[in-house]
Design a protein around this motif. Structure first.
Motif, PDB file in Angstrom:
ATOM      1  N   LYS A  43       5.447 -36.543   3.158  1.00 56.90           N
ATOM      2  CA  LYS A  43       6.670 -36.136   2.475  1.00 56.90           C
ATOM      3  C   LYS A  43       6.233 -35.044   1.507  1.00 56.90           C
ATOM      4  O   LYS A  43       5.493 -35.296   0.564  1.00 56.90           O
ATOM      5  N   VAL A  44       6.636 -33.812   1.804  1.00 57.27           N
ATOM      6  CA  VAL A  44       6.238 -32.655   1.017  1.00 57.27           C
ATOM      7  C   VAL A  44       7.451 -32.185   0.247  1.00 57.27           C
ATOM      8  O   VAL A  44       8.312 -31.502   0.797  1.00 57.27           O
ATOM      9  N   ASP A  45       7.544 -32.598  -1.011  1.00 57.09           N
ATOM     10  CA  ASP A  45       8.700 -32.318  -1.846  1.00 57.09           C
ATOM     11  C   ASP A  45       9.947 -32.835  -1.127  1.00 57.09           C
ATOM     12  O   ASP A  45      10.137 -34.031  -1.047  1.00 57.09           O
ATOM     13  N   ILE A  46      10.769 -31.966  -0.544  1.00 56.14           N
ATOM     14  CA  ILE A  46      11.955 -32.438   0.184  1.00 56.14           C
ATOM     15  C   ILE A  46      11.796 -32.322   1.695  1.00 56.14           C
ATOM     16  O   ILE A  46      12.685 -32.666   2.442  1.00 56.14           O
ATOM     17  N   ARG A  47      10.640 -31.809   2.149  1.00 55.46           N
ATOM     18  CA  ARG A  47      10.393 -31.623   3.578  1.00 55.46           C
ATOM     19  C   ARG A  47       9.598 -32.788   4.157  1.00 55.46           C
ATOM     20  O   ARG A  47       8.927 -33.522   3.439  1.00 55.46           O
ATOM     21  N   ASP A  48       9.644 -32.907   5.466  1.00 53.57           N
ATOM     22  CA  ASP A  48       8.816 -33.860   6.194  1.00 53.57           C
ATOM     23  C   ASP A  48       7.828 -33.063   7.026  1.00 53.57           C
ATOM     24  O   ASP A  48       8.176 -32.023   7.582  1.00 53.57           O
ATOM     25  N   ALA A  49       6.604 -33.555   7.113  1.00 52.46           N
ATOM     26  CA  ALA A  49       5.575 -32.869   7.893  1.00 52.46           C
ATOM     27  C   ALA A  49       4.708 -33.900   8.595  1.00 52.46           C
ATOM     28  O   ALA A  49       4.656 -35.061   8.198  1.00 52.46           O
ATOM     29  N   MET A  50       4.040 -33.454   9.649  1.00 52.76           N
ATOM     30  CA  MET A  50       3.114 -34.299  10.404  1.00 52.76           C
ATOM     31  C   MET A  50       1.751 -33.632  10.375  1.00 52.76           C
ATOM     32  O   MET A  50       1.614 -32.459  10.723  1.00 52.76           O
ATOM     33  N   CYS A  51       0.752 -34.405   9.979  1.00 53.94           N
ATOM     34  CA  CYS A  51      -0.621 -33.920   9.921  1.00 53.94           C
ATOM     35  C   CYS A  51      -1.403 -34.584  11.046  1.00 53.94           C
ATOM     36  O   CYS A  51      -1.320 -35.791  11.235  1.00 53.94           O
ATOM     37  N   THR A  52      -2.150 -33.794  11.780  1.00 52.99           N
ATOM     38  CA  THR A  52      -3.039 -34.325  12.810  1.00 52.99           C
ATOM     39  C   THR A  52      -4.449 -34.234  12.251  1.00 52.99           C
ATOM     40  O   THR A  52      -4.908 -33.157  11.878  1.00 52.99           O
ATOM     41  N   VAL A  53      -5.118 -35.386  12.180  1.00 49.31           N
ATOM     42  CA  VAL A  53      -6.427 -35.456  11.545  1.00 49.31           C
ATOM     43  C   VAL A  53      -7.347 -36.358  12.358  1.00 49.31           C
ATOM     44  O   VAL A  53      -6.889 -37.316  12.988  1.00 49.31           O
ATOM     45  N   THR A  54      -8.650 -36.038  12.367  1.00 44.59           N
ATOM     46  CA  THR A  54      -9.613 -36.876  13.083  1.00 44.59           C
ATOM     47  C   THR A  54     -10.015 -38.057  12.208  1.00 44.59           C
ATOM     48  O   THR A  54      -9.754 -38.075  11.003  1.00 44.59           O
ATOM     49  N   ASP A  55     -10.675 -39.022  12.822  1.00 48.03           N
ATOM     50  CA  ASP A  55     -11.165 -40.177  12.074  1.00 48.03           C
ATOM     51  C   ASP A  55     -12.150 -39.772  10.984  1.00 48.03           C
ATOM     52  O   ASP A  55     -12.321 -40.466   9.998  1.00 48.03           O
ATOM     53  N   LYS A  56     -12.803 -38.630  11.169  1.00 47.33           N
ATOM     54  CA  LYS A  56     -13.791 -38.151  10.197  1.00 47.33           C
ATOM     55  C   LYS A  56     -13.168 -37.312   9.089  1.00 47.33           C
ATOM     56  O   LYS A  56     -13.870 -36.805   8.219  1.00 47.33           O
ATOM     57  N   GLY A  57     -11.841 -37.122   9.115  1.00 44.75           N
ATOM     58  CA  GLY A  57     -11.146 -36.406   8.053  1.00 44.75           C
ATOM     59  C   GLY A  57     -10.972 -34.917   8.270  1.00 44.75           C
ATOM     60  O   GLY A  57     -10.608 -34.202   7.353  1.00 44.75           O
ATOM     61  N   LYS A  58     -11.198 -34.432   9.486  1.00 47.33           N
ATOM     62  CA  LYS A  58     -11.000 -33.013   9.772  1.00 47.33           C
ATOM     63  C   LYS A  58      -9.553 -32.784  10.202  1.00 47.33           C
ATOM     64  O   LYS A  58      -9.091 -33.328  11.199  1.00 47.33           O
ATOM     65  N   VAL A  59      -8.835 -31.969   9.444  1.00 47.32           N
ATOM     66  CA  VAL A  59      -7.427 -31.690   9.719  1.00 47.32           C
ATOM     67  C   VAL A  59      -7.327 -30.655  10.827  1.00 47.32           C
ATOM     68  O   VAL A  59      -7.932 -29.589  10.758  1.00 47.32           O
ATOM     69  N   ARG A  60      -6.564 -30.991  11.850  1.00 47.71           N
ATOM     70  CA  ARG A  60      -6.340 -30.048  12.955  1.00 47.71           C
ATOM     71  C   ARG A  60      -5.074 -29.229  12.752  1.00 47.71           C
ATOM     72  O   ARG A  60      -5.019 -28.072  13.131  1.00 47.71           O
ATOM     73  N   SER A  61      -4.023 -29.860  12.198  1.00 47.40           N
ATOM     74  CA  SER A  61      -2.783 -29.121  11.975  1.00 47.40           C
ATOM     75  C   SER A  61      -1.880 -29.859  10.990  1.00 47.40           C
ATOM     76  O   SER A  61      -1.985 -31.060  10.821  1.00 47.40           O
ATOM     77  N   VAL A  62      -1.015 -29.080  10.352  1.00 41.44           N
ATOM     78  CA  VAL A  62       0.068 -29.608   9.527  1.00 41.44           C
ATOM     79  C   VAL A  62       1.320 -28.882  10.005  1.00 41.44           C
ATOM     80  O   VAL A  62       1.396 -27.660   9.942  1.00 41.44           O
ATOM     81  N   VAL A  63       2.290 -29.643  10.522  1.00 38.31           N
ATOM     82  CA  VAL A  63       3.472 -29.058  11.147  1.00 38.31           C
ATOM     83  C   VAL A  63       4.735 -29.637  10.513  1.00 38.31           C
ATOM     84  O   VAL A  63       4.825 -30.847  10.291  1.00 38.31           O
ATOM     85  N   ASP A  64       5.721 -28.773  10.243  1.00 41.51           N
ATOM     86  CA  ASP A  64       7.020 -29.252   9.761  1.00 41.51           C
ATOM     87  C   ASP A  64       7.687 -30.072  10.844  1.00 41.51           C
ATOM     88  O   ASP A  64       7.687 -29.681  12.016  1.00 41.51           O
ATOM     89  N   THR A  65       8.263 -31.191  10.460  1.00 42.77           N
ATOM     90  CA  THR A  65       9.009 -32.000  11.427  1.00 42.77           C
ATOM     91  C   THR A  65      10.484 -32.038  11.079  1.00 42.77           C
ATOM     92  O   THR A  65      11.259 -32.688  11.761  1.00 42.77           O
ATOM     93  N   MET A  66      10.864 -31.324  10.062  1.00 43.56           N
ATOM     94  CA  MET A  66      12.249 -31.282   9.619  1.00 43.56           C
ATOM     95  C   MET A  66      12.865 -29.981  10.120  1.00 43.56           C
ATOM     96  O   MET A  66      12.264 -28.916   9.958  1.00 43.56           O
TER      97      MET A  66
END
Length: 110
Positions: free
Chosen positions: A55-78
């Protein structure tokens, strides 16, 4: 008139090893402080990949992350509003130098 209390479903907390890198990545993407971003849910997709809902302020987003904590993407879902789409289109045209020139005023002869 008395009001009835509302109850939110109880969710287990999101694993900090997954939430923290996603919050940091979303903070960079949206130019917001990390205090304005919350990890609300996570789900293992498989193969060491997880989805963390943010929950990013008033937006919704989806983060794809590995088990080791490496972020692959952050995408708006709203979905974006018409105003957001128009503003982004205008900004893209301005960046590309496609703005219409200002109309020239006709000189009056005295």
């Amino acid at each position: 008139m008395p009001t009835m209390p509302t109850f939110a479903p109880i969710r287990p907390p999101v694993n900090a090893a997954l939430a923290e890198p996603c919050i940091a990545a979303a903070s960079s993407k949206y130019f917001m402080g990390e205090s304005n971003i919350k990890a609300v849910d996570s789900e293992a997709v498989g193969g060491g990949i997880n989805h963390v809902r943010l929950k990013v302020d008033i937006r919704d987003a989806m983060c794809t992350v590995t088990d080791k904590g490496k972020v692959r993407s952050v995408v708006d879902t709203m979905p974006k509003s018409a105003d957001q789409l128009a503003a982004e289109e205008a900004a893209a045209k301005k960046a590309a130098g496609q703005t219409a020139p200002a109309p020239k005023k006709a000189k009056k002869s005295s």
